[in-house]
Design an enzyme around this catalytic site. Structure first.
Site, PDB file in Angstrom:
ATOM      1  N   GLY A 186       1.063  -1.049  -0.169  1.00 23.90           N
ATOM      2  CA  GLY A 186      -0.607  -0.264   0.051  1.00 23.90           C
ATOM      3  C   GLY A 186       0.941   1.755   0.104  1.00 23.90           C
ATOM      4  O   GLY A 186       1.749   1.156   0.652  1.00 23.90           O
ATOM      5  N   CYS A 187       0.227   2.321  -0.558  1.00 28.06           N
ATOM      6  CA  CYS A 187       0.862   3.391  -0.018  1.00 28.06           C
ATOM      7  C   CYS A 187       0.931   3.926   1.239  1.00 28.06           C
ATOM      8  O   CYS A 187       2.624   4.721   1.413  1.00 28.06           O
ATOM      9  CB  CYS A 187      -0.215   4.699  -1.232  1.00 28.06           C
ATOM     10  SG  CYS A 187      -1.255   5.004  -1.077  1.00 28.06           S
ATOM     11  N   TYR A 188       0.394   4.457   1.849  1.00 28.69           N
ATOM     12  CA  TYR A 188       0.546   4.828   3.503  1.00 28.69           C
ATOM     13  C   TYR A 188       1.734   3.678   3.919  1.00 28.69           C
ATOM     14  O   TYR A 188       3.061   4.299   4.863  1.00 28.69           O
ATOM     15  CB  TYR A 188      -0.572   4.335   4.438  1.00 28.69           C
ATOM     16  CG  TYR A 188      -0.651   5.998   4.329  1.00 28.69           C
ATOM     17  CD1 TYR A 188      -1.109   6.793   4.009  1.00 28.69           C
ATOM     18  CD2 TYR A 188      -2.467   5.826   4.206  1.00 28.69           C
ATOM     19  CE1 TYR A 188      -1.427   8.143   3.615  1.00 28.69           C
ATOM     20  CE2 TYR A 188      -3.483   6.705   3.609  1.00 28.69           C
ATOM     21  CZ  TYR A 188      -2.999   8.236   3.564  1.00 28.69           C
ATOM     22  OH  TYR A 188      -3.719   8.832   3.782  1.00 28.69           O
TER      23      TYR A 188
END
Lengths: 353, 353, 353, 353
Positions: free
Chosen positions: C150-152
């Site tokens: 994921g990005c976070y």
């Protein structure tokens, strides 16, 4: 006793702005928060800025029932709704201020051509008054139905009206290049209005086909003394653009000067029409409006210059599309309808930055 | 007769917001638009939103002269200016509401360490009252000098105060991650504040060194019943971030619960302290504030949740940095000083969108 | 011969970014533009930036058929889709790089608890490799299924990994306050993502419940040498915020130093792990990342400081959520899978402003 | 061997964009990062996106010394600088691509009138070639001095050129209403360019006086076959507006059709001139460009419609002001000067969102 106000369509951006303005209006109280999409939901849950300020649930758009409880009804709804619901019983009880286009255009054929729909209440068109307060003040005060002008149209008409009325520009040369913030597109969940689609971009839309075109043409034709009903009309080019900002409209207008017209006469024309107007701030020659200076207020700022090389005037007007372009003008119309000073509850100082 | 107000630093963003608020205040009038940078220029040329609303030229920052004409002086100026000008003669004539940090910190050594400057009027520190209205209301009413709190600090302290005061969190565990709009950086022409530098980016700054840190620590230490003057103090981490928006501060606060604390007790603490507060809107558990819902208003919105996995509370507060974070709170303090209802002229409905 | 690539979900923002990157990749060609929502429409009509660059219509998400034509399939789709379609036949023909969360979490119970759905292909979890290239490079190269992070999580894990792995921070003290641009919310037409709802505001969301939490916890637990499968786990607080910008993630991370840890050891830890990493730019002490400096690129910028008053480290990482946070890392994984230099087609210079 | 490039003014936004493009150019290398304001500072400290990508300190603007080391010099500097420094010695060694206006206008009197300065090198005007690649390709290839066109002018001229050249519009009726992102205002620290001043607003500026006006007029006069040097000239109205976004220019152009002109002939004109052009994407009738679709790329998107009611064409062009409007076109010119395929290093896919 306060004016009892009902709002049909109170959860759109324009409707919510009516709520904001009326909460600060000393002579009005909202008795009906209409919203077909949010029936029975707390208004303050739909607009959290109203938390602890509005304690009411959203109601359906039953205009008949509403007309028994309200002195005035604002319809901040899609085209067609007001025309489909309006009737004599309602009008006997309450004034209508319609923020849709249903009663703005006097000619049914023009409405049906540009809006691609059948007009459901053409019988009320003759009595409806076009609610551009600075121009139609006297008629508005006596009306039962006020057709609140569009946002682009208010900006465009007020910018050009004195020049057309005084014959200083050639009406057939008018070109209006307008720019609007995104709240004008409404609060419905559509892909083109997503943050990432609007942000960091500018685009024209509705080129040569935007519905505000005939509204501007009709009003400027009146200014020019034309017999619009008989088919005479100014024809203009109007191009709207979407700007990555929340609020604000800027209309940059171009027209060729007529014989004898010059910068001085243009200044005089603006001063003649607007010197006494509270909501119109005439900036003078070589000074141009910016939307940031009117945000949150009911002001229209207007400036101009003359290009002697091309013999054209370039004039520009700016306003907050949700205030003077929608809710503020609607409240201004309400004030007129109920005999209040026109700027009651509307002396809002522009918010910057 | 209205309260006569002088503003030193009226052309910064905070000063201009004081102007906006006071133009709409029923009991005050501005008699002095101070601005060292724009002396003799028309105020409305510096802030075109004030065109036709303010008819005055900018004055120099002569506080002695001003104190003869005004009942209250707002100093919305850089650190050090107020302390360098204040004296007994001025204070005998006018109340001072200082928006800089000069009188916020009771300990001179702390001020000089964090602000890297010598305090020029330490003798006035004891009598100055920290103008966080919801906490120090009674003292403010009797003060001659009110130290108007910082924007980040107002948000942070109000979010955490009840939890510290009621002993529900471990003070040594407090971490505040704050986010601010760009108007907090002021109106001076600096490269890092250019549109293209701020837009489309987020950054932390002043990490572990921001000057609002000791201000939060001092006030929360009082809440914890510590003897701050004697050297006791809560120590926190405070990290501000710059957000590409004009207004708004959000403070996201983290802390470990003490033995016996839980979500219910946290709710009760907030209600105990804030139930009667007009300007604090407690959203409850699992509901979090967003800056858009307070923009243009003097409200502080506060919400929280408890993470039972980590035994921490996450609480967040949001306000408009120019209103409750600066000018609005200053006017609220003025109201207190002059015995007016605290929300006089401040019942601003948040502007959205 | 070029790597033949199929993209399921090519009309979301992450899918479109894969398209952008692969059009500039020297060793890959896209053979399938999958998009359930736009089947048969020209891709360049859905994304007009691709006008004259992509000449293809959108295809349905038939992974079996696609696997006959492609060497690698990117699934940039909602949770659950990849798990529901994957099977042995597909995997015999093509590699899968899944940008959803389906194969990121090794423990089915954790997936089902946080994602509120049944996992449809738990049998493939053991072989799937978590595609954080800088950490799992060797395993990725041999995988059939890569779970693209994921990005976070990419931001958070990369920022904290060396500190946890080297035992410099107390894992139970970790708090991650993250901020993201709006493209992370996807391209679906939802009211909260409208321009006027996001613009000029910042808000926390998913507080104490965001799905990236267990992903970060699992990977940092591995870094700490814990037996995660057996139930050992770091627990953290993770709070995401929505920022009014298109791209960019910033993760501000807080943790208490362990005995003996200091600024120097932290620097050494970062250098030990990242000195040779092309895509990680370690800024050093007292220098913090800003999302504008990585926009459009596959870089992660990381900086930190130590607050000796509180004995905490504050470290921050920034990346472009659509590149290193999604499509760029997916292409980096593709490069690993096919034995190419890891930065092939990814030496993108950040675009500023 | 690679082309050795020197950049005078490498720390402005246009100069920095040349750096970005050349770092990704296979046939060029930067040997001189000139910047009067940042001499001896690390370039990557001024532009942190270049961290670990550029390892060089900024140099002074010594063009003579530079000309010994470089094959081509880009001057991305304020008006007047290039003209004041250029001489025969420099030109014998290196090609000059000047991004300022110094060599764009062939008539010294016009330059001096619009730019309010004396031209310091009028002797070089005859040989300088106006670097609008799509129009002047052949001459550019042989030039020593290329006058890189302005951003507004590139957009405006390319949008109108075929229509003027084919006699489809009345040149005296041309009105160009243009909108630009804020990077066009440069990176100097000026109050009007602060985030809070630009954000949430749109304004016209330089109305009837903007310096790009005569540049457009001159080039369109050539298209019309006029003897511009002898005093013949098209006269137009050109109004730029500032838009709250980083990049992008949109030019909305209005003109009256000549006898016999219609939508079909306009389409044919565009296709005749642009069908083979890599960087011009003709969208066709009733399809309009948006700046988001060209951001980061060297493309110009052009669309149009005809309003039969007013007998006018409305045509619009969009480009990225820093790429095709400045640095990209400069590199395109470099490619022409050195015999490279024109799109070498410039096949940038637009970045969206």
């Amino acid at each position: 006793m306060k004016i009892r106000v009902g709002i049909i369509g109170s959860t759109g951006y324009a409707g919510a702005e009516i709520v904001r303005l009326l909460l600060q209006h000393p002579e009005a109280e909202i008795v009906w928060y209409g919203s077909r999409s949010y029936v029975d939901q707390n208004y303050a849950d739909v607009y959290r800025n109203m938390f602890e300020l509005v304690d009411a649930a959203c109601m359906n758009d039953n205009m008949e029932e509403l007309s028994e409880r309200a002195d005035v009804i604002f319809t901040a709804t899609p085209q067609g709704l007001c025309a489909s619901l309006i009737n004599e019983k309602i009008l006997e009880r309450a004034k209508i201020i319609d923020l849709s286009a249903d009663f703005r255009l006097k000619r049914v054929d023009v409405y049906e051509k540009w809006y691609h729909r059948t007009h459901e209440a053409p019988g009320y068109l003759p009595e409806a008054v076009y609610g551009l307060c600075e121009i139609n003040r006297a008629d508005i005060a006596k009306a039962r139905i006020v057709a609140n002008p569009g946002c682009y149209t208010t900006t465009s008409i007020l910018t050009l009206y004195p020049l057309v009325a005084e014959g200083l520009i050639d009406p057939s040369s008018i070109i209006i290049d307008a720019k609007s913030g995104t709240s004008g597109a409404g609060r419905s969940a559509k892909l083109p209005n997503l943050f990432c689609e609007v942000n960091e971009s500018i685009k024209p839309y509705g080129v040569a086909s935007h519905r505000h075109t005939p509204e501007i043409e009709e009003q400027l034709s009146y200014a020019a003394g034309m017999d619009y009903q008989a088919g005479e009309s100014i024809l203009i080019n109007f191009t709207p653009h979407l700007v990555p900002m929340n609020r604000g409209i800027l209309a940059t207008c171009y027209a060729s000067l007529t014989e004898g017209a010059d910068a001085q006469k243009i200044r005089e024309a603006y001063e003649k029409y607007y010197k006494e107007e509270y909501f119109i701030r005439f900036l003078g020659k070589d000074s141009f409006p910016e939307t940031r200076w009117v945000e949150g207020s009911n002001f229209v700022d207007i400036g101009y210059t003359v290009d002697m090389r091309t013999n054209r005037v370039i004039a520009a007007g700016a306003l907050d599309n949700l205030v003077k372009g929608a809710a503020g003008q609607a409240v201004q119309n309400m004030n007129l309808l109920f005999g209040l000073p026109e700027n009651t509850g509307l002396k809002l100082v522009p918010v910057f930055p």
